[in-house]
Design an enzyme around this catalytic site. Structure first.
Site, PDB file in Angstrom:
ATOM      1  N   LYS A  13      -6.154 -18.805  16.053  1.00 22.85           N
ATOM      2  CA  LYS A  13      -5.025 -18.117  16.672  1.00 22.85           C
ATOM      3  C   LYS A  13      -3.800 -18.046  15.755  1.00 22.85           C
ATOM      4  O   LYS A  13      -3.191 -16.987  15.615  1.00 22.85           O
ATOM      5  CB  LYS A  13      -4.684 -18.869  17.972  1.00 22.85           C
ATOM      6  N   ARG A  87       1.590 -22.077  27.834  1.00 21.85           N
ATOM      7  CA  ARG A  87       0.411 -22.937  27.782  1.00 21.85           C
ATOM      8  C   ARG A  87      -0.066 -23.319  29.181  1.00 21.85           C
ATOM      9  O   ARG A  87      -1.111 -23.947  29.319  1.00 21.85           O
ATOM     10  CB  ARG A  87       0.850 -24.178  27.040  1.00 21.85           C
ATOM     11  N   ARG A 121     -10.723 -28.039   8.640  1.00 26.64           N
ATOM     12  CA  ARG A 121      -9.428 -27.434   8.269  1.00 26.64           C
ATOM     13  C   ARG A 121      -8.575 -28.396   7.439  1.00 26.64           C
ATOM     14  O   ARG A 121      -8.474 -29.576   7.731  1.00 26.64           O
ATOM     15  CB  ARG A 121      -8.661 -27.048   9.537  1.00 26.64           C
ATOM     16  N   ARG A 151      -4.560 -32.354   9.316  1.00 28.97           N
ATOM     17  CA  ARG A 151      -3.590 -32.582  10.382  1.00 28.97           C
ATOM     18  C   ARG A 151      -4.106 -33.698  11.272  1.00 28.97           C
ATOM     19  O   ARG A 151      -5.293 -33.753  11.570  1.00 28.97           O
ATOM     20  CB  ARG A 151      -3.413 -31.303  11.224  1.00 28.97           C
ATOM     21  N   ARG A 162      -8.358 -31.461  23.506  1.00 26.71           N
ATOM     22  CA  ARG A 162      -7.468 -30.301  23.566  1.00 26.71           C
ATOM     23  C   ARG A 162      -8.176 -29.109  24.210  1.00 26.71           C
ATOM     24  O   ARG A 162      -7.578 -28.330  24.921  1.00 26.71           O
ATOM     25  CB  ARG A 162      -6.992 -29.917  22.155  1.00 26.71           C
TER      26      ARG A 162
HETATM   27  P1  AMP Z   1      -0.834 -25.665  18.415  1.00 24.26           P
HETATM   28  O1  AMP Z   1      -0.522 -25.607  16.953  1.00 24.26           O
HETATM   29  O2  AMP Z   1      -0.376 -24.446  19.162  1.00 24.26           O
HETATM   30  O3  AMP Z   1      -2.275 -25.996  18.690  1.00 24.26           O
HETATM   31  O4  AMP Z   1       0.034 -26.873  19.012  1.00 24.26           O
HETATM   32  C1  AMP Z   1      -0.115 -28.205  18.573  1.00 24.26           C
HETATM   33  C2  AMP Z   1       0.323 -29.172  19.655  1.00 24.26           C
HETATM   34  O5  AMP Z   1       1.708 -28.938  19.991  1.00 24.26           O
HETATM   35  C3  AMP Z   1      -0.406 -29.050  20.980  1.00 24.26           C
HETATM   36  O6  AMP Z   1      -1.606 -29.780  20.995  1.00 24.26           O
HETATM   37  C4  AMP Z   1       0.613 -29.590  21.971  1.00 24.26           C
HETATM   38  O7  AMP Z   1       0.665 -31.011  21.914  1.00 24.26           O
HETATM   39  C5  AMP Z   1       1.912 -29.084  21.398  1.00 24.26           C
HETATM   40  N1  AMP Z   1       2.296 -27.764  21.948  1.00 24.26           N
HETATM   41  C6  AMP Z   1       2.389 -26.572  21.278  1.00 24.26           C
HETATM   42  N2  AMP Z   1       2.792 -25.579  22.084  1.00 24.26           N
HETATM   43  C7  AMP Z   1       2.964 -26.143  23.310  1.00 24.26           C
HETATM   44  C8  AMP Z   1       3.364 -25.644  24.592  1.00 24.26           C
HETATM   45  N3  AMP Z   1       3.657 -24.346  24.779  1.00 24.26           N
HETATM   46  N4  AMP Z   1       3.426 -26.530  25.625  1.00 24.26           N
HETATM   47  C9  AMP Z   1       3.144 -27.836  25.472  1.00 24.26           C
HETATM   48  N5  AMP Z   1       2.753 -28.372  24.299  1.00 24.26           N
HETATM   49  C10 AMP Z   1       2.658 -27.546  23.222  1.00 24.26           C
END
Ligand code: AMP
Length: 206
Positions: A13, A87, A121, A151, A162
């Site tokens: 994404k 989310r 990754r 990461r 997740r």
């Molecule tokens: P991502 O890079 O979008 O997968 O985000 C990494 C982590 O950031 C996620 O696993 C959540 O812990 C947190 N996170 C990112 N966006 C959100 C959101 N809109 N609401 C809550 N937690 C978020």
């Protein structure tokens, strides 16, 4: 035009959002990137968010909503491409009071493919460029030569957790936006250029 990208963590994404945003003249807003930057800078928000992120859990809505509202106050004349936000239902409802959404792209990919992608990754610790051990053997970034790192949230246990959280909290948004006639599904296992082309065609056709 304001667009939301939905798709499980590891669906590619972020990379796709960055490409498509550039091609379509949209501002790419990634809450994951914003949070990682806060963690890196050791801000108060970063310190509060880090524990949730490392466990693959969602950061509490109040923190995310404050952060995103501050970001929205900047001028984004050409529209925005939201990546990682909303989310859950609460975030989607809050968003509906802030801006109109014109299209939702749902990136479709199976859980096992995601796990495989995530554990391979590697991200540049300096410029953030994303690599895969499947296509890139070296431990150095192709863009700037700095060291690549894994990461902390890219391990199998966290990725499956997740995914479970995605299914439970975020996937229902497909129906939420589907009922408004906004959702288009895209196969996230397509070659990257083909996938980007397809999404741009969908967005261009609005
Ligand atoms: P991502 O890079 O979008 O997968 O985000 C990494 C982590 O950031 C996620 O696993 C959540 O812990 C947190 N996170 C990112 N966006 C959100 C959101 N809109 N609401 C809550 N937690 C978020």
């Amino acid at each position: 035009m304001n667009v939301i990208f939905l798709g499980p963590p590891g669906s590619g994404k972020g990379t796709m959002a960055e490409r498509v945003a550039e091609r379509c003249g949209l501002a790419h807003i990634s809450t994951g990137d914003m949070l990682r930057e806060h963690v890196k800078q050791n801000t108060e928000l970063g310190n509060k968010a880090k524990g949730y992120m490392d466990k693959g859990e969602l950061v509490p809505d109040a923190l995310i909503l404050d952060m995103i509202k501050e970001r929205f106050s900047k001028e984004d004349a050409g529209g925005v491409l939201l990546d990682g936000f909303p989310r859950n239902r609460k975030q989607a409802e809050e968003l509906s009071g802030i801006m109109e959404i014109h299209k939702v792209i749902d990136l479709v990919v199976e859980e096992d493919v995601i796990v495989d992608r995530a554990v391979s990754r590697r991200v540049c610790g300096s410029c953030g460029t994303v690599h895969s051990t499947k296509t890139h053997n070296s431990k150095e970034c192709t863009a700037c030569g700095a060291d690549l790192v894994t990461r902390p949230d890219d391990n199998e246990k966290t990725v499956r957790e997740r995914y479970r959280i995605y299914e439970e909290q975020t996937a229902p948004l497909i129906d939420y936006y589907g009922a408004k006639g906004l959702v288009r599904n895209v196969d996230a296992t397509l070659p990257i250029d083909e996938e980007a082309e397809l999404i741009c065609t969908i967005l261009g056709g609005q």
